[in-house]
Design a protein around this motif. Structure first.
Motif, mmCIF file in Angstrom:
data_model
loop_
_atom_site.group_PDB
_atom_site.id
_atom_site.type_symbol
_atom_site.label_atom_id
_atom_site.label_comp_id
_atom_site.label_asym_id
_atom_site.label_seq_id
_atom_site.Cartn_x
_atom_site.Cartn_y
_atom_site.Cartn_z
ATOM 1 N N LEU A 140 17.260 25.054 -8.929
ATOM 2 C CA LEU A 140 17.216 23.682 -8.430
ATOM 3 C C LEU A 140 15.878 23.032 -8.761
ATOM 4 N N ASP A 141 14.791 23.779 -8.621
ATOM 5 C CA ASP A 141 13.482 23.253 -8.999
ATOM 6 C C ASP A 141 13.423 22.943 -10.493
ATOM 7 N N ARG A 142 14.016 23.796 -11.297
ATOM 8 C CA ARG A 142 14.039 23.555 -12.748
ATOM 9 C C ARG A 142 14.844 22.292 -13.073
ATOM 10 N N LEU A 143 15.986 22.121 -12.400
ATOM 11 C CA LEU A 143 16.778 20.921 -12.596
ATOM 12 C C LEU A 143 16.007 19.686 -12.156
ATOM 13 N N THR A 157 13.787 17.831 -14.618
ATOM 14 C CA THR A 157 14.439 16.971 -15.596
ATOM 15 C C THR A 157 15.174 15.805 -14.947
ATOM 16 N N ALA A 158 15.875 16.085 -13.869
ATOM 17 C CA ALA A 158 16.745 15.076 -13.252
ATOM 18 C C ALA A 158 16.651 15.166 -11.735
ATOM 19 N N PRO A 159 15.611 14.595 -11.144
ATOM 20 C CA PRO A 159 15.424 14.730 -9.698
ATOM 21 C C PRO A 159 16.583 14.186 -8.875
ATOM 22 N N GLU A 160 17.205 13.094 -9.315
ATOM 23 C CA GLU A 160 18.319 12.528 -8.549
ATOM 24 C C GLU A 160 19.519 13.467 -8.557
ATOM 25 N N VAL A 161 19.746 14.119 -9.682
ATOM 26 C CA VAL A 161 20.852 15.069 -9.777
ATOM 27 C C VAL A 161 20.567 16.277 -8.879
#
Length: 113
Positions: A17-20, A23-27
């Motif tokens: 989740l931190d990796r995501l 790139t895409a904080p809203e996602v």
């Protein structure tokens, strides 16, 4: 109330989740909201939910998710023996020998046993 999952007991740990979120904080926020809603749905108690999630992470060989939820399962009252059993039950159903041994190793690393 802080709804973040406790991270692994490992010194260096970056969740998927931190990796995501990089790139895409809203996602990442939306995904986290989905997980909070899923945890709140139904009648399973926290220990049952965490043991169930461990099966999914073991089957998909998701080490990070397994470690996080291994810690949460223990915090919810699961014993090391119960965590071992939930993994070993997958032997010959969803998992072969190598992934079962990997998941057991992650559990022992995580729980210090």
């Amino acid at each position: 109330m802080d709804m973040r999952y406790p991270l692994s007991k490992q010194e260096v740990f970056v969740s998927n989740l931190d990796r995501l979120r990089e790139t895409a904080p809203e996602v990442a926020d939306a995904f986290r909201g989905l997980r909070v809603a899923a945890d709140a749905y139904g009648t399973l108690d926290p220990k049952q939910r965490e043991l169930s999630l461990l099966v999914g992470f073991a089957v998909t060989r998701n080490e990070g998710g397994f470690r996080v939820h291994c810690t949460r399962a223990k915090d919810a009252g699961a014993t090391v023996a119960e965590i071992e059993q939930i993994v070993i039950l997958q032997l010959g159903t969803n998992l072969g020998l190598v992934p079962v041994v990997e998941a057991l190793s992650w559990a022992h690393d995580e729980l210090g046993d």
